[in-house]
Write an enzyme that holds these catalytic residues in place. Structure first.
Site, PDB file in Angstrom:
ATOM      1  NE  ARG A 126      -2.477  -1.390   3.418  1.00 49.25           N
ATOM      2  CZ  ARG A 126      -1.943  -0.776   4.455  1.00 49.25           C
ATOM      3  NH1 ARG A 126      -1.913   0.551   4.509  1.00 49.25           N
ATOM      4  NH2 ARG A 126      -1.444  -1.453   5.462  1.00 49.25           N
ATOM      5  CG  ASN A 151       3.188  -6.639   1.816  1.00 56.09           C
ATOM      6  OD1 ASN A 151       2.566  -7.191   2.722  1.00 56.09           O
ATOM      7  ND2 ASN A 151       2.654  -5.685   1.067  1.00 56.09           N
ATOM      8  CB  SER A 152       5.151 -12.449  -1.162  1.00 55.33           C
ATOM      9  OG  SER A 152       5.729 -13.159  -0.084  1.00 55.33           O
ATOM     10  NE  ARG A 153       0.096  -8.977   2.059  1.00 52.20           N
ATOM     11  CZ  ARG A 153      -0.487  -8.437   3.126  1.00 52.20           C
ATOM     12  NH1 ARG A 153      -1.587  -8.942   3.618  1.00 52.20           N
ATOM     13  NH2 ARG A 153       0.059  -7.400   3.714  1.00 52.20           N
ATOM     14  CE1 TYR A 200       0.684  -6.422  -2.404  1.00 49.29           C
ATOM     15  CE2 TYR A 200      -0.314  -4.480  -1.422  1.00 49.29           C
ATOM     16  CZ  TYR A 200       0.204  -5.749  -1.289  1.00 49.29           C
ATOM     17  OH  TYR A 200       0.231  -6.338  -0.068  1.00 49.29           O
ATOM     18  N   GLY A 224       0.163 -20.356  18.922  1.00 53.68           N
ATOM     19  CA  GLY A 224      -0.875 -21.095  19.641  1.00 53.68           C
ATOM     20  C   GLY A 224      -0.921 -20.784  21.133  1.00 53.68           C
ATOM     21  N   GLY A 268      -4.166  -3.963  -1.498  1.00 51.08           N
ATOM     22  CA  GLY A 268      -4.979  -2.921  -0.884  1.00 51.08           C
ATOM     23  C   GLY A 268      -5.176  -1.678  -1.751  1.00 51.08           C
ATOM     24  NE  ARG A 310       5.320  -6.697  14.257  1.00 52.55           N
ATOM     25  CZ  ARG A 310       5.879  -7.897  14.185  1.00 52.55           C
ATOM     26  NH1 ARG A 310       7.029  -8.144  14.769  1.00 52.55           N
ATOM     27  NH2 ARG A 310       5.299  -8.849  13.518  1.00 52.55           N
ATOM     28  CB  SER A 366      -0.924  -4.111   7.857  1.00 52.01           C
ATOM     29  OG  SER A 366      -2.101  -3.434   7.524  1.00 52.01           O
ATOM     30  CB  ALA A 367       2.430  -7.324   8.345  1.00 54.18           C
ATOM     31  CB  CYS A 368       0.703  -7.086  13.984  1.00 52.51           C
ATOM     32  SG  CYS A 368       1.776  -5.655  14.071  1.00 52.51           S
ATOM     33  N   GLY A 369       0.173 -10.357  12.621  1.00 53.64           N
ATOM     34  CA  GLY A 369      -0.282 -11.692  13.010  1.00 53.64           C
ATOM     35  C   GLY A 369      -1.776 -11.835  13.208  1.00 53.64           C
ATOM     36  CE  LYS A 370      -6.348  -7.459  11.299  1.00 56.70           C
ATOM     37  NZ  LYS A 370      -5.311  -6.641  10.633  1.00 56.70           N
ATOM     38  CE  LYS A 388      -6.047  -3.680   4.773  1.00 53.79           C
ATOM     39  NZ  LYS A 388      -5.959  -4.403   5.922  1.00 53.79           N
ATOM     40  CG  HIS A 438      -7.144  -2.982  10.288  1.00 56.29           C
ATOM     41  ND1 HIS A 438      -5.844  -2.598  10.461  1.00 56.29           N
ATOM     42  CD2 HIS A 438      -7.122  -3.939   9.336  1.00 56.29           C
ATOM     43  CE1 HIS A 438      -5.065  -3.297   9.648  1.00 56.29           C
ATOM     44  NE2 HIS A 438      -5.810  -4.118   8.955  1.00 56.29           N
ATOM     45  CG  ASP A 487      -7.468  -7.181   7.052  1.00 56.16           C
ATOM     46  OD1 ASP A 487      -6.642  -6.844   7.911  1.00 56.16           O
ATOM     47  OD2 ASP A 487      -7.588  -6.577   5.968  1.00 56.16           O
TER      48      ASP A 487
HETATM   49  O1  SAT Z   1      -2.448  -4.442   1.068  1.00 55.22           O
HETATM   50  S1  SAT Z   1      -3.543  -4.683   1.980  1.00 55.22           S
HETATM   51  O2  SAT Z   1      -4.029  -3.416   2.507  1.00 55.22           O
HETATM   52  O3  SAT Z   1      -4.612  -5.344   1.291  1.00 55.22           O
HETATM   53  C1  SAT Z   1      -3.040  -5.689   3.240  1.00 55.22           C
HETATM   54  C2  SAT Z   1      -2.627  -4.972   4.447  1.00 55.22           C
HETATM   55  O4  SAT Z   1      -1.794  -4.075   4.395  1.00 55.22           O
HETATM   56  O5  SAT Z   1      -3.150  -5.301   5.517  1.00 55.22           O
HETATM   57 MN    MN Z   2      -5.063  -5.425   7.343  1.00 56.52          MN
END
Ligand code: SAT
Ligand code: MN
Length: 594
Positions: free
Chosen positions: A69, A373-375, A197, A500, A199, A406, A247-251, A206, A226, A276
């Protein structure tokens, strides 16, 4: 397909601007999916993966300069700058339309414009919102098929005059200098150009479900957040929790957690409603109920393995699109760092270069095969932990809300706030170290209220006030907690194992909601008493629990100075309740004997 005159007129207008060779309305059928896939494979937009090992799966690479993003190019376009507030980029709507029009103009010559009618939330639910996205990217069409409910059923639900969010998306030339992600909440419209890409381009995510929806939620008296939504099932009863992290904190990991060995005997099961986004409304029983507006996961690949998240791995074994991971040319499969199994012998990295594990740049740093940030983009229904409530139009009742970031220091593993307003204060002052999902310096700490900093579609001061108001009008609001899985010791090692094991914390959270669970009152809220977390089967070095649960008043006093500075941003928009909470916290800290 539709007799919605306004919709048809808008599509015509946008086609006039972008000049595609063809306009194709998507109906969501299986036949259509195959056609789109074949076409994307022919153009090279997608690579078909091994049909035996990964049936229905595809590989995609984005432009190297289009991998996350772009917050600096994301704007809220409202008539008054004040309505966008101090945490958003603002542009006048007329200027936004003019600038983006220049880029959109003729940008679809030689391309097809697809029309995607989609519903965020189960079609026909009172929670749901309809959008129509126009795009020149088949990758986006196929991703929207996974991430939303789309097609003819949505047009049917829209009828001949239903309200919808107008979403215009085009790749143009993917030039970052000619990229804009614009939101026009007053027009219920989104214009995104120059990126393909996640988001930035999947406008249901988003852009609609958070930025536009938060604006609508303020007018209509609900919350667009979120947050993941999970069910904690035990003895046939399920309690639902939401959790908000940047984002990217383990949700995604928390949303589909597998109970650790030591707690297996208690018979817990986690069910996933969403990973998310949550839309929350008051139900007839006076509680807050939530739906996940999405229908799929757009999960971070690196770090996903059978230990960290076996459910996500299982979900992504079929009908999945992988973006910017390693492509195994020999087996036509995929791989990523901290993933499953050994790195492939013959492979191309996310940039399409020949790649082997262990190769390094000139400075000796390893060349990562997958972008951080690969998905993976997968249907939620394929998740072994998927809740049977994902399509329930009523949603699920929420017992507890968790916020967190974090933080290497300061914040204890978990604390329960003292009231709704105090919970809003804790949420409004969440801070986190930056991750790979955003451009910018990784590791830098920034305040990220409710993990919504990049996603709130209006003035955040007004947003805080809306939260306070929601508490006042909800007879039975959920309890609000704060967690920090990422606290480190003086040698910079993580104190808590996470994954876990986080169930131990969730268990205490639910116990507190049931009036059980032993707690100690500290100036910042209730923390678990020694022995209150069930540690069966988890042996941490002596003194770890004390460290991970420690509340240090001196550190908190310093932190408070930063809260004050942060609050100043909002001027008179900051609700008085948050100022009062700050004073009260200050007094509680001052009262601790030195
Ligand atoms: O790129 S996204 O916004 O879809 C994913 C994220 O940053 O949480
Ligand atoms: Mn997100």
């Amino acid at each position: 397909m539709t007799d919605h005159a306004k919709l048809k007129a808008w599509v015509d207008d946008m086609a006039q601007l972008c000049q595609p060779d063809e306009v194709v309305w998507l109906d969501g059928s299986e036949q259509e999916r195959k056609k789109l896939e074949d076409e994307a494979v022919t153009t090279g937009e997608l690579l078909r993966l091994n049909e035996e090992k990964l049936p229905g799966c595809f590989y995609h690479r984005t432009d190297p300069k289009d991998v996350a993003r772009v917050e600096n190019l994301t704007f809220i376009c409202t008539s008054k700058e004040e309505d966008a507030g101090p945490t958003n980029n603002w542009m006048k709507p007329s200027e936004g339309y003019a600038k983006a029009s220049e880029i959109f103009k003729d940008s679809m010559k030689g391309r097809t414009m697809y029309v995607i009618p989609f519903s965020m939330g189960p079609v026909g639910s009172s929670f749901s919102k309809i959008g129509v996205q126009l795009t020149d990217s088949i990758y986006v069409c196929l991703s929207m098929r996974i991430m939303t409910r789309m097609g003819q059923t949505v047009l049917d639900a829209l009828g001949s005059d239903g309200e919808f969010t107008k979403c215009l998306h085009g790749k143009a030339d993917l030039n970052p200098e000619r990229r804009l992600i614009l939101h026009f909440p007053e027009d219920n419209a989104i214009w995104s150009v120059g990126s393909g890409y996640g988001g930035n381009a999947l406008l249901g995510k988003k852009c609609l479900s958070l930025r536009i929806a938060s604006w609508l939620a303020k007018q209509e008296g609900w919350l667009a957040e979120h947050m993941l939504i999970l069910g904690l099932e035990k003895d046939g009863k399920t309690r639902y929790i939401t959790a908000a992290f940047p984002s990217a904190c383990g949700k995604t990991n928390l949303a589909m957690l597998i109970p650790p060995e030591g707690l297996k005997h208690k018979g817990y099961k986690i069910t996933t409603v969403g990973d998310d986004i949550a839309w929350l409304r008051q139900g007839p029983d006076g509680r807050l109920w939530a739906v996940n507006p999405e229908n799929g996961f757009f999960g971070v690949a690196p770090g996903t393995n059978s230990k960290s998240n076996p459910n996500a791995l299982a979900t992504a074994q079929k009908n999945t699109i992988f973006t910017n991971v390693v492509f195994d040319t020999e087996h036509k499969t995929v791989w990523w760092e901290d993933g499953e199994g050994e790195a492939p012998k013959q492979a191309l990295d996310w940039l399409g270069r020949p790649w082997k594990e262990g190769i390094t740049y000139e400075d000796g740093k390893p060349v990562k095969g997958a972008h951080p940030n690969s998905r993976f983009t997968s249907p939620i229904s394929q998740c072994p932990a998927a809740s049977n409530k994902i399509d329930d139009p009523k949603g699920v009742p929420i017992d507890a809300m968790i916020f967190g970031g974090r933080r290497a220091r300061l914040a204890p593993l978990v604390y329960e706030t003292l009231s709704w307003d105090h919970g809003v204060y804790a949420a409004a002052t969440v801070a986190s170290e930056r991750t790979a999902a955003q451009y910018g310096k990784q590791g830098e700490v920034r305040r990220d209220p409710m993990a919504m900093l990049p996603f709130c579609g209006y003035n955040m001061g007004d947003y805080f006030a809306h939260w306070i108001k929601m508490g006042k009008k909800t007879p039975k609001p959920p309890k609000i907690f704060h967690v920090n899985w990422f606290r480190r010791d003086k040698d910079n090692k993580f104190l808590w194992p996470g994954f876990g094991e986080n169930l131990r914390v969730l268990e205490w959270v639910i116990e507190r909601c049931e009036g059980k669970g032993e707690a100690e009152e500290t100036p910042i809220g209730f923390v678990p008493k020694k022995g209150a977390l069930d540690m069966t089967g988890l042996d941490l070095p002596e003194g770890t629990m004390e460290q991970v649960l420690e509340v240090n008043p001196e550190e908190w006093k310093a932190e408070l100075e930063d809260h004050k500075k942060f609050f100043e941003k909002f001027g008179s928009k900051l609700p008085k309740e948050l100022r009062e909470q700050l004073t009260a916290l200050e007094e509680r800290l001052a009262a601790v004997p030195a």
